[in-house]
Design a protein around this motif. Structure first.
Motif, short mmCIF file in Angstrom:
data_model
loop_
_atom_site.label_atom_id
_atom_site.label_comp_id
_atom_site.label_asym_id
_atom_site.label_seq_id
_atom_site.Cartn_x
_atom_site.Cartn_y
_atom_site.Cartn_z
N LEU A 106 0.83 -1.20 0.00
CA LEU A 106 0.00 0.00 0.00
C LEU A 106 0.87 1.25 0.00
CD1 LEU A 106 -2.63 -1.15 2.65
CD2 LEU A 106 -2.79 -1.32 0.16
N SER A 107 0.25 2.39 -0.26
CA SER A 107 0.98 3.66 -0.29
C SER A 107 1.52 3.99 1.09
CB SER A 107 0.07 4.78 -0.77
OG SER A 107 -0.94 5.05 0.19
N SER A 108 2.55 4.82 1.14
CA SER A 108 3.15 5.19 2.42
C SER A 108 2.14 5.92 3.30
CB SER A 108 4.38 6.07 2.19
OG SER A 108 4.03 7.24 1.47
N GLU A 109 1.25 6.67 2.68
CA GLU A 109 0.23 7.40 3.45
C GLU A 109 -0.71 6.43 4.16
OE1 GLU A 109 -3.33 10.72 2.76
OE2 GLU A 109 -2.08 10.04 1.08
N ILE A 110 -1.15 5.41 3.44
CA ILE A 110 -2.06 4.43 4.04
C ILE A 110 -1.32 3.62 5.10
CG2 ILE A 110 -3.42 2.36 3.59
CD1 ILE A 110 -4.11 3.48 0.86
N GLN A 111 -0.08 3.25 4.82
CA GLN A 111 0.69 2.50 5.81
C GLN A 111 0.84 3.29 7.10
OE1 GLN A 111 4.29 0.40 4.75
NE2 GLN A 111 3.75 0.38 2.58
N THR A 112 1.12 4.58 6.97
CA THR A 112 1.27 5.42 8.16
C THR A 112 -0.01 5.45 8.97
OG1 THR A 112 2.91 6.83 7.08
CG2 THR A 112 1.76 7.76 8.98
N SER A 113 -1.15 5.55 8.29
CA SER A 113 -2.43 5.58 8.97
C SER A 113 -2.69 4.27 9.70
CB SER A 113 -3.55 5.84 7.96
OG SER A 113 -4.82 5.79 8.58
N LEU A 131 1.25 -13.61 -2.96
CA LEU A 131 0.70 -14.09 -1.69
C LEU A 131 -0.68 -14.70 -1.90
CD1 LEU A 131 1.25 -14.22 1.37
CD2 LEU A 131 0.06 -12.03 1.57
N ILE A 132 -0.90 -15.84 -1.30
CA ILE A 132 -2.21 -16.50 -1.40
C ILE A 132 -3.29 -15.56 -0.88
CG2 ILE A 132 -3.62 -18.41 -0.54
CD1 ILE A 132 -1.15 -20.10 -0.33
N GLY A 133 -4.30 -15.32 -1.70
CA GLY A 133 -5.40 -14.47 -1.29
C GLY A 133 -5.18 -12.99 -1.53
N ASN A 134 -3.98 -12.62 -1.97
CA ASN A 134 -3.71 -11.20 -2.23
C ASN A 134 -2.68 -11.10 -3.36
OD1 ASN A 134 -3.14 -8.46 -2.21
ND2 ASN A 134 -3.27 -8.29 0.02
N ALA A 135 -3.16 -11.09 -4.58
CA ALA A 135 -2.27 -11.09 -5.74
C ALA A 135 -1.48 -9.80 -5.88
CB ALA A 135 -3.09 -11.33 -7.01
N ASP A 136 -1.83 -8.77 -5.11
CA ASP A 136 -1.08 -7.51 -5.17
C ASP A 136 0.24 -7.58 -4.42
OD1 ASP A 136 -3.07 -6.25 -6.67
OD2 ASP A 136 -4.18 -5.66 -4.88
N VAL A 137 0.40 -8.61 -3.61
CA VAL A 137 1.63 -8.76 -2.82
C VAL A 137 2.52 -9.81 -3.49
CG1 VAL A 137 2.62 -9.34 -0.58
CG2 VAL A 137 0.41 -8.17 -0.70
#
Length: 344
Positions: A56-63, A145-151
């Motif tokens: 995820l974006s750094s902004e979302i990670q920070t949140s 990653l199983i269940g999360n193709a974005d990773v």
């Protein structure tokens, strides 16, 4: 469960200036000390475990990390105040919080994954134990990653098929992602938040299972000593004594209740479906049962329903003519009266 924004703002503004911050400062502002207002409920039958955020974006990670930091403060303050929380953390997550490695060896790591998600655990175990199975080449798996193709598990992993030749690497990278890389930042944020109230070294004082008991109490029965415990820590007043027929029936009914019915009863009477650490003996105010009187001459006890004053842990119980009727009325109230508020 997503904690309400108001709770975070209040704790950030007032801080843990006293051990009773959850009781005085927050309750005084009219905010539920259990922080269960404005929640989103998620289905986590095997316990709460962090989702990957590294993609995820750094902004979302920070949140997200701010929430984990707050969660650490919240758990630490609950420990100081001897409160039990409705936070069923997955045991592997608690192990990580205590500093334990979740990857001592592949077999243990697979067990941890199975505790988080049995389906993923079974899939990875099959791949690990059937590395020469030709069907692996036809499964259409890639290094994501199983269940999360974005990773992706490695660079350009989405374009790398899993085969018999590289399936061991795939399992190893998946375990590393699930049990370390994808949760490292969340674990660190939680520990830092915890450390602002209680030294984080305390996290290593107990085993993961002991922490689960301290945080959320994994016991199934609320009064494990049965009738003896209820008689010892229940006050009878205003029309009832310990020897009253209605009280004897009530105790028998409560002992016979299933664990879920016991929790519903406690929530109906106290507003929380968990007792404090130490059980009934530590409930303050003490659980009190009084006789509920008919409002007029035309009414009789069998027509009335029990009611409760959750602020004082007060159960107002009509003097029913049979134990079965009392049980029926209690079950109706604890199932149907959880979200209602009336003057009684």
């Amino acid at each position: 469960v997503r904690l309400c924004r108001t709770a975070v703002d209040v704790l950030a503004q007032y801080g843990p200036s006293t051990p009773e911050v959850l009781d005085t400062q927050i309750d005084g502002l009219g905010i539920d000390a259990s922080f269960t207002n404005d929640v989103e409920v998620v289905n986590a039958p095997f316990g709460l475990y962090p989702q990957p955020i590294i993609h995820l974006s750094s902004e979302i990670q920070t949140s997200v990390l701010e929430w984990f930091n707050f969660l650490g403060k919240f758990v630490a303050q609950a420990l100081v105040d001897e409160r039990l929380l409705d936070l069923p953390f997955a045991l592997p997550f608690v192990r990580a919080l205590t500093g334990e490695s979740l990857l001592p060896d592949t077999t243990t790591a697979l067990k941890h994954v199975s505790a988080i998600d049995p389906d993923i655990g079974r899939s990875l175990t099959f791949l690990y134990t059937h590395q020469d199975d030709a069907s692996i080449d036809d499964m259409g798996l890639a290094f994501v990653l199983i269940g999360n193709a974005d990773v992706e598990l490695k660079e350009n992993g989405a374009d790398i098929p899993v085969t018999c030749a590289n399936v061991k690497e795939y399992v190893t990278l998946t375990l590393e992602m699930l049990l370390n890389t994808s949760i490292a930042k969340q674990v660190s944020a939680f520990r830092k938040g915890f450390n602002t109230i209680v030294p984080e070294s305390v996290l290593s004082y107990f085993t993961a299972s002991e922490w689960v008991d301290l945080i959320s109490d994994s016991s199934t029965e609320l009064w494990p000593r049965g009738a003896e415990e209820l008689k010892a820590f229940m006050v009878c007043d205003h029309g009832y004594t310990n020897e009253s027929r209605a009280i004897q029936w009530l105790i028998e009914i409560l002992v016979d209740f299933s664990p879920e019915e016991q929790r519903l009863f406690v929530r109906f009477v106290t507003g929380s479906h968990r007792l404090p650490l130490g059980g009934l003996s530590k409930l303050d105010p003490t659980l009190t049962v009084v006789k509920k009187l008919s409002p007029d001459e035309l009414s009789n006890d069998d027509d009335m329903l029990p009611s409760a004053s959750t602020c004082t842990n007060y159960l107002k119980l009509p003097d029913y003519t049979s134990k079965e009727l009392m049980r029926t009325k209690l079950l109706y109230c604890i199932h149907e009266g959880q979200l209602s508020f009336h003057l009684s």
